[in-house]
Design a protein around this motif. Structure first.
Motif, PDB file in Angstrom:
ATOM      1  N   VAL A 184       0.844  -1.198   0.000  1.00  0.00           N
ATOM      2  CA  VAL A 184       0.000   0.000   0.000  1.00  0.00           C
ATOM      3  C   VAL A 184       0.879   1.247   0.000  1.00  0.00           C
ATOM      4  CG1 VAL A 184      -1.639   1.367   1.361  1.00  0.00           C
ATOM      5  CG2 VAL A 184      -1.981  -1.096   1.128  1.00  0.00           C
ATOM      6  N   LEU A 185       1.884   1.259   0.853  1.00  0.00           N
ATOM      7  CA  LEU A 185       2.765   2.426   0.940  1.00  0.00           C
ATOM      8  C   LEU A 185       3.512   2.678  -0.362  1.00  0.00           C
ATOM      9  CD1 LEU A 185       4.157   1.876   4.534  1.00  0.00           C
ATOM     10  CD2 LEU A 185       2.369   3.455   3.796  1.00  0.00           C
ATOM     11  N   ARG A 186       3.976   1.606  -0.984  1.00  0.00           N
ATOM     12  CA  ARG A 186       4.721   1.750  -2.236  1.00  0.00           C
ATOM     13  C   ARG A 186       3.850   2.367  -3.333  1.00  0.00           C
ATOM     14  NH1 ARG A 186       7.035  -3.502  -3.004  1.00  0.00           N
ATOM     15  NH2 ARG A 186       5.524  -4.012  -4.585  1.00  0.00           N
ATOM     16  N   VAL A 187       2.630   1.861  -3.483  1.00  0.00           N
ATOM     17  CA  VAL A 187       1.739   2.374  -4.526  1.00  0.00           C
ATOM     18  C   VAL A 187       1.268   3.786  -4.170  1.00  0.00           C
ATOM     19  CG1 VAL A 187      -0.450   2.000  -5.728  1.00  0.00           C
ATOM     20  CG2 VAL A 187       1.042   0.055  -5.227  1.00  0.00           C
ATOM     21  N   ALA A 188       0.970   4.025  -2.896  1.00  0.00           N
ATOM     22  CA  ALA A 188       0.514   5.355  -2.472  1.00  0.00           C
ATOM     23  C   ALA A 188       1.588   6.413  -2.730  1.00  0.00           C
ATOM     24  CB  ALA A 188       0.130   5.328  -1.002  1.00  0.00           C
ATOM     25  N   GLU A 189       2.840   6.082  -2.439  1.00  0.00           N
ATOM     26  CA  GLU A 189       3.939   7.029  -2.694  1.00  0.00           C
ATOM     27  C   GLU A 189       4.014   7.380  -4.180  1.00  0.00           C
ATOM     28  OE1 GLU A 189       6.237   8.649  -0.805  1.00  0.00           O
ATOM     29  OE2 GLU A 189       5.486   7.883   1.094  1.00  0.00           O
ATOM     30  N   ARG A 190       3.871   6.385  -5.029  1.00  0.00           N
ATOM     31  CA  ARG A 190       3.949   6.612  -6.469  1.00  0.00           C
ATOM     32  C   ARG A 190       2.840   7.559  -6.943  1.00  0.00           C
ATOM     33  NH1 ARG A 190       5.366   1.854  -7.812  1.00  0.00           N
ATOM     34  NH2 ARG A 190       3.360   0.839  -7.833  1.00  0.00           N
TER      35      ARG A 190
ATOM     36  N   PHE B 281      -2.995  -8.026  -5.718  1.00  0.00           N
ATOM     37  CA  PHE B 281      -3.313  -6.849  -4.912  1.00  0.00           C
ATOM     38  C   PHE B 281      -2.627  -5.607  -5.483  1.00  0.00           C
ATOM     39  CE2 PHE B 281      -2.177  -3.784  -1.693  1.00  0.00           C
ATOM     40  CZ  PHE B 281      -3.419  -3.484  -1.165  1.00  0.00           C
ATOM     41  N   LEU B 282      -1.338  -5.709  -5.749  1.00  0.00           N
ATOM     42  CA  LEU B 282      -0.588  -4.564  -6.291  1.00  0.00           C
ATOM     43  C   LEU B 282      -1.181  -4.070  -7.603  1.00  0.00           C
ATOM     44  CD1 LEU B 282       3.075  -5.641  -5.556  1.00  0.00           C
ATOM     45  CD2 LEU B 282       2.015  -3.490  -4.859  1.00  0.00           C
ATOM     46  N   GLU B 283      -1.502  -4.990  -8.485  1.00  0.00           N
ATOM     47  CA  GLU B 283      -2.053  -4.623  -9.797  1.00  0.00           C
ATOM     48  C   GLU B 283      -3.400  -3.925  -9.647  1.00  0.00           C
ATOM     49  OE1 GLU B 283      -4.695  -4.799 -12.977  1.00  0.00           O
ATOM     50  OE2 GLU B 283      -4.835  -6.426 -11.525  1.00  0.00           O
ATOM     51  N   ARG B 284      -4.249  -4.462  -8.791  1.00  0.00           N
ATOM     52  CA  ARG B 284      -5.595  -3.888  -8.623  1.00  0.00           C
ATOM     53  C   ARG B 284      -5.563  -2.545  -7.893  1.00  0.00           C
ATOM     54  NH1 ARG B 284      -8.615  -9.185  -8.528  1.00  0.00           N
ATOM     55  NH2 ARG B 284      -8.450  -9.730 -10.738  1.00  0.00           N
ATOM     56  N   LEU B 285      -4.703  -2.401  -6.884  1.00  0.00           N
ATOM     57  CA  LEU B 285      -4.605  -1.112  -6.203  1.00  0.00           C
ATOM     58  C   LEU B 285      -4.077  -0.059  -7.178  1.00  0.00           C
ATOM     59  CD1 LEU B 285      -4.920   0.627  -3.705  1.00  0.00           C
ATOM     60  CD2 LEU B 285      -2.614  -0.107  -3.004  1.00  0.00           C
ATOM     61  N   GLU B 286      -3.103  -0.425  -7.961  1.00  0.00           N
ATOM     62  CA  GLU B 286      -2.577   0.487  -8.979  1.00  0.00           C
ATOM     63  C   GLU B 286      -3.692   0.935  -9.921  1.00  0.00           C
ATOM     64  OE1 GLU B 286       0.217   2.757 -10.751  1.00  0.00           O
ATOM     65  OE2 GLU B 286       0.817   1.390  -9.148  1.00  0.00           O
ATOM     66  N   ARG B 287      -4.495  -0.011 -10.368  1.00  0.00           N
ATOM     67  CA  ARG B 287      -5.610   0.292 -11.285  1.00  0.00           C
ATOM     68  C   ARG B 287      -6.643   1.220 -10.626  1.00  0.00           C
ATOM     69  NH1 ARG B 287     -10.297  -2.469 -11.861  1.00  0.00           N
ATOM     70  NH2 ARG B 287      -9.423  -4.269 -10.798  1.00  0.00           N
ATOM     71  N   LEU B 288      -6.978   0.954  -9.359  1.00  0.00           N
ATOM     72  CA  LEU B 288      -7.954   1.799  -8.664  1.00  0.00           C
ATOM     73  C   LEU B 288      -7.446   3.229  -8.497  1.00  0.00           C
ATOM     74  CD1 LEU B 288      -9.344  -0.517  -5.830  1.00  0.00           C
ATOM     75  CD2 LEU B 288     -10.544   0.296  -7.865  1.00  0.00           C
ATOM     76  N   LEU B 289      -6.167   3.394  -8.288  1.00  0.00           N
ATOM     77  CA  LEU B 289      -5.613   4.740  -8.112  1.00  0.00           C
ATOM     78  C   LEU B 289      -5.466   5.501  -9.419  1.00  0.00           C
ATOM     79  CD1 LEU B 289      -3.068   4.077  -5.275  1.00  0.00           C
ATOM     80  CD2 LEU B 289      -5.067   5.575  -5.177  1.00  0.00           C
ATOM     81  N   ARG B 290      -5.410   4.791 -10.533  1.00  0.00           N
ATOM     82  CA  ARG B 290      -5.342   5.479 -11.819  1.00  0.00           C
ATOM     83  C   ARG B 290      -6.702   5.989 -12.132  1.00  0.00           C
ATOM     84  NH1 ARG B 290      -2.956   0.964 -14.931  1.00  0.00           N
ATOM     85  NH2 ARG B 290      -1.114   0.594 -13.729  1.00  0.00           N
TER      86      ARG B 290
END
Length: 144
Positions: free
Chosen positions: A16-22, A135-144
Motif C-alpha cells: 500500500v505504501l509503495r503504490v501510495a507514494e507513487r 493486490f498490487l495490480e488492482r490497487l494500482e488500477r484503482l488509483l489510476r
C-alpha cells in the motif's frame, strides 16, 4: 482519494505504501496499536481503543465516497461500499455492490455451519505471492 487500511492484520501494508507514494495518495492506517511508525508525510496512523471492531467502526465513520478501503473484513467492506468507497481485499479482490451480498451470505452460512458442528473446521487459503501481485495490480488500477 484516501486509502484507508484496516491495519492490525494487514499483510500488504508495505505494498500500500509503495503504490501510495507513487501516486501521492494519502494513507490512513487504523489499528489497535502495535504497528511500526511510518516515515512518510502521506501516512497517518490512527490508534483506536482496544475492543471488538473499534478500528472497523472508525474507518466506517470516516471513509468517504471515492476513498479506498483495504480490508479482509466483510462487514466493514459492506459499510464502506454503502458510503461510496471502493474496497480491495488483501488478496486483490475488489468488493462491489454486486458481490458483497453473496460474500456476506456465504460468510454467515459458514459461521452457522461451524457453530452447529464443532468438528467442521476450516479457514481461508494461505496468502500467496500471487495474491500479493494481484493486490498490487488492482490497487494500482484503482488509483489510476
Amino acid at each position: 482519494m484516501t486509502i484507508w487500511v484496516d491495519a492490525d492484520a494487514c499483510p500488504v501494508k508495505a505494498e500500500v505504501l509503495r503504490v501510495a507514494e507513487r501516486h501521492r495518495a494519502p494513507v490512513v492506517m487504523v489499528c489497535n496499536g502495535g504497528i511500526r511508525p511510518v516515515n512518510s508525510p502521506l501516512v497517518r496512523i490512527v490508534v483506536v481503543p482496544d475492543g471488538p471492531d473499534e478500528a472497523d467502526k472508525r474507518i466506517a465513520e470516516e471513509i468517504a465516497e471515492g476513498d479506498i478501503c483495504i480490508t479482509g473484513d466483510l462487514p466493514l467492506a459492506a459499510r464502506c461500499i454503502e458510503n461510496g468507497a471502493k474496497v480491495l481485499t488483501h488478496a486483490g479482490e475488489e468488493l462491489t455492490p454486486a458481490n458483497i451480498g453473496p460474500r456476506l451470505a456465504t460468510r454467515d452460512l459458514m459461521a452457522d455451519l461451524r457453530a452447529s458442528d464443532p468438528f467442521l473446521q476450516g479457514g481461508g487459503k494461505p496468502f500467496s505471492r500471487g495474491d500479493r501481485a494481484r493486490f498490487l495490480e488492482r490497487l494500482e488500477r484503482l488509483l489510476r
